[in-house]
Design a protein around this motif. Sequence first.
Motif, PDB file in Angstrom:
ATOM      1  N   ASP A  99       0.848  -1.183   0.000  1.00  0.00           N
ATOM      2  CA  ASP A  99       0.000   0.000   0.000  1.00  0.00           C
ATOM      3  C   ASP A  99       0.885   1.235   0.000  1.00  0.00           C
ATOM      4  O   ASP A  99       2.008   1.220   0.515  1.00  0.00           O
ATOM      5  N   LEU A 100       0.357   2.324  -0.516  1.00  0.00           N
ATOM      6  CA  LEU A 100       1.097   3.573  -0.599  1.00  0.00           C
ATOM      7  C   LEU A 100       1.657   3.994   0.759  1.00  0.00           C
ATOM      8  O   LEU A 100       2.823   4.368   0.874  1.00  0.00           O
ATOM      9  N   ASP A 101       0.857   3.905   1.812  1.00  0.00           N
ATOM     10  CA  ASP A 101       1.299   4.325   3.142  1.00  0.00           C
ATOM     11  C   ASP A 101       2.389   3.428   3.715  1.00  0.00           C
ATOM     12  O   ASP A 101       3.082   3.823   4.651  1.00  0.00           O
ATOM     13  N   ASP A 102       2.536   2.230   3.167  1.00  0.00           N
ATOM     14  CA  ASP A 102       3.547   1.298   3.665  1.00  0.00           C
ATOM     15  C   ASP A 102       4.877   1.378   2.919  1.00  0.00           C
ATOM     16  O   ASP A 102       5.839   0.699   3.293  1.00  0.00           O
ATOM     17  N   LEU A 103       4.937   2.197   1.860  1.00  0.00           N
ATOM     18  CA  LEU A 103       6.184   2.315   1.109  1.00  0.00           C
ATOM     19  C   LEU A 103       7.241   2.978   1.973  1.00  0.00           C
ATOM     20  O   LEU A 103       6.997   3.998   2.613  1.00  0.00           O
ATOM     21  N   ASP A 104       8.428   2.387   1.971  1.00  0.00           N
ATOM     22  CA  ASP A 104       9.545   2.881   2.763  1.00  0.00           C
ATOM     23  C   ASP A 104      10.646   3.345   1.813  1.00  0.00           C
ATOM     24  O   ASP A 104      11.031   2.603   0.905  1.00  0.00           O
ATOM     25  N   VAL A 105      11.136   4.554   2.008  1.00  0.00           N
ATOM     26  CA  VAL A 105      12.141   5.091   1.101  1.00  0.00           C
ATOM     27  C   VAL A 105      13.405   4.232   1.104  1.00  0.00           C
ATOM     28  O   VAL A 105      14.032   4.044   0.060  1.00  0.00           O
ATOM     29  N   GLY A 106      13.786   3.673   2.234  1.00  0.00           N
ATOM     30  CA  GLY A 106      14.964   2.808   2.288  1.00  0.00           C
ATOM     31  C   GLY A 106      14.789   1.567   1.444  1.00  0.00           C
ATOM     32  O   GLY A 106      15.717   1.154   0.732  1.00  0.00           O
ATOM     33  N   THR A 107      13.622   0.975   1.493  1.00  0.00           N
ATOM     34  CA  THR A 107      13.329  -0.219   0.691  1.00  0.00           C
ATOM     35  C   THR A 107      13.343   0.114  -0.793  1.00  0.00           C
ATOM     36  O   THR A 107      13.883  -0.635  -1.608  1.00  0.00           O
ATOM     37  N   VAL A 108      12.760   1.250  -1.147  1.00  0.00           N
ATOM     38  CA  VAL A 108      12.741   1.678  -2.546  1.00  0.00           C
ATOM     39  C   VAL A 108      14.166   1.923  -3.036  1.00  0.00           C
ATOM     40  O   VAL A 108      14.562   1.440  -4.102  1.00  0.00           O
ATOM     41  N   LEU A 109      14.951   2.652  -2.252  1.00  0.00           N
ATOM     42  CA  LEU A 109      16.329   2.942  -2.661  1.00  0.00           C
ATOM     43  C   LEU A 109      17.179   1.680  -2.729  1.00  0.00           C
ATOM     44  O   LEU A 109      18.029   1.544  -3.616  1.00  0.00           O
ATOM     45  N   GLN A 110      16.959   0.758  -1.810  1.00  0.00           N
ATOM     46  CA  GLN A 110      17.695  -0.505  -1.838  1.00  0.00           C
ATOM     47  C   GLN A 110      17.368  -1.280  -3.114  1.00  0.00           C
ATOM     48  O   GLN A 110      18.253  -1.861  -3.742  1.00  0.00           O
ATOM     49  N   ALA A 111      16.095  -1.299  -3.496  1.00  0.00           N
ATOM     50  CA  ALA A 111      15.707  -1.985  -4.729  1.00  0.00           C
ATOM     51  C   ALA A 111      16.358  -1.332  -5.943  1.00  0.00           C
ATOM     52  O   ALA A 111      16.785  -2.011  -6.877  1.00  0.00           O
ATOM     53  N   LEU A 112      16.470  -0.009  -5.916  1.00  0.00           N
ATOM     54  CA  LEU A 112      17.028   0.720  -7.048  1.00  0.00           C
ATOM     55  C   LEU A 112      18.557   0.718  -7.076  1.00  0.00           C
ATOM     56  O   LEU A 112      19.158   1.136  -8.056  1.00  0.00           O
ATOM     57  N   ALA A 113      19.176   0.241  -6.013  1.00  0.00           N
ATOM     58  CA  ALA A 113      20.641   0.223  -5.945  1.00  0.00           C
ATOM     59  C   ALA A 113      21.252  -0.817  -6.875  1.00  0.00           C
ATOM     60  O   ALA A 113      22.416  -0.708  -7.256  1.00  0.00           O
ATOM     61  N   ASP A 114      20.479  -1.826  -7.255  1.00  0.00           N
ATOM     62  CA  ASP A 114      20.985  -2.860  -8.154  1.00  0.00           C
ATOM     63  C   ASP A 114      20.992  -2.320  -9.593  1.00  0.00           C
ATOM     64  O   ASP A 114      19.969  -1.803 -10.060  1.00  0.00           O
ATOM     65  N   PRO A 115      22.101  -2.433 -10.312  1.00  0.00           N
ATOM     66  CA  PRO A 115      22.175  -1.889 -11.675  1.00  0.00           C
ATOM     67  C   PRO A 115      21.132  -2.458 -12.641  1.00  0.00           C
ATOM     68  O   PRO A 115      20.603  -1.724 -13.474  1.00  0.00           O
ATOM     69  N   THR A 116      20.827  -3.734 -12.538  1.00  0.00           N
ATOM     70  CA  THR A 116      19.823  -4.324 -13.428  1.00  0.00           C
ATOM     71  C   THR A 116      18.446  -3.762 -13.117  1.00  0.00           C
ATOM     72  O   THR A 116      17.686  -3.411 -14.032  1.00  0.00           O
ATOM     73  N   ARG A 117      18.107  -3.653 -11.840  1.00  0.00           N
ATOM     74  CA  ARG A 117      16.796  -3.096 -11.480  1.00  0.00           C
ATOM     75  C   ARG A 117      16.694  -1.628 -11.871  1.00  0.00           C
ATOM     76  O   ARG A 117      15.651  -1.180 -12.347  1.00  0.00           O
ATOM     77  N   LEU A 118      17.766  -0.892 -11.708  1.00  0.00           N
ATOM     78  CA  LEU A 118      17.769   0.516 -12.117  1.00  0.00           C
ATOM     79  C   LEU A 118      17.549   0.627 -13.621  1.00  0.00           C
ATOM     80  O   LEU A 118      16.783   1.473 -14.089  1.00  0.00           O
TER      81      LEU A 118
END
Length: 116
Positions: free
Chosen positions: A9-28
């Motif tokens: 859910d939108l209210d459960d999104l965590d910026v750390g989790t989002v940034l961690q997911a985006l830290a991988d070059p393939t995911r980016l």
Amino acid sequence: METWLTQPDLDDLDVGTVLQALADPTRLRIVRLLGQVEESTCTALDLPVKVSTVSHHVNILRQSGVVSTRLDGTARPSRLRRADLERRFPGLLDSILHATPPRAADQPATSDVSGA
């Protein structure tokens, strides 16, 4: 009626989790490719890895709240959660999509001055 896979859910999104997911070059790279199109399946994304690897990375992006994935027969097209991410973290996705990619290690920096 469209069927969507579960996502945070939108209210459960965590910026750390989002940034961690985006830290991988393939995911980016997946996020940048999805930023250029409305939505895409794993097989349609132009990446130098196996489709199963792309699927794994898209799943991580979905679980972190970056993308939404719907069922369309046997296909699972995904799209960025642009509006949700903008509401939750204003400017974050645009910053990521418009950031200059890092230069390759074997390319000299354009600001280097020789002979100094």
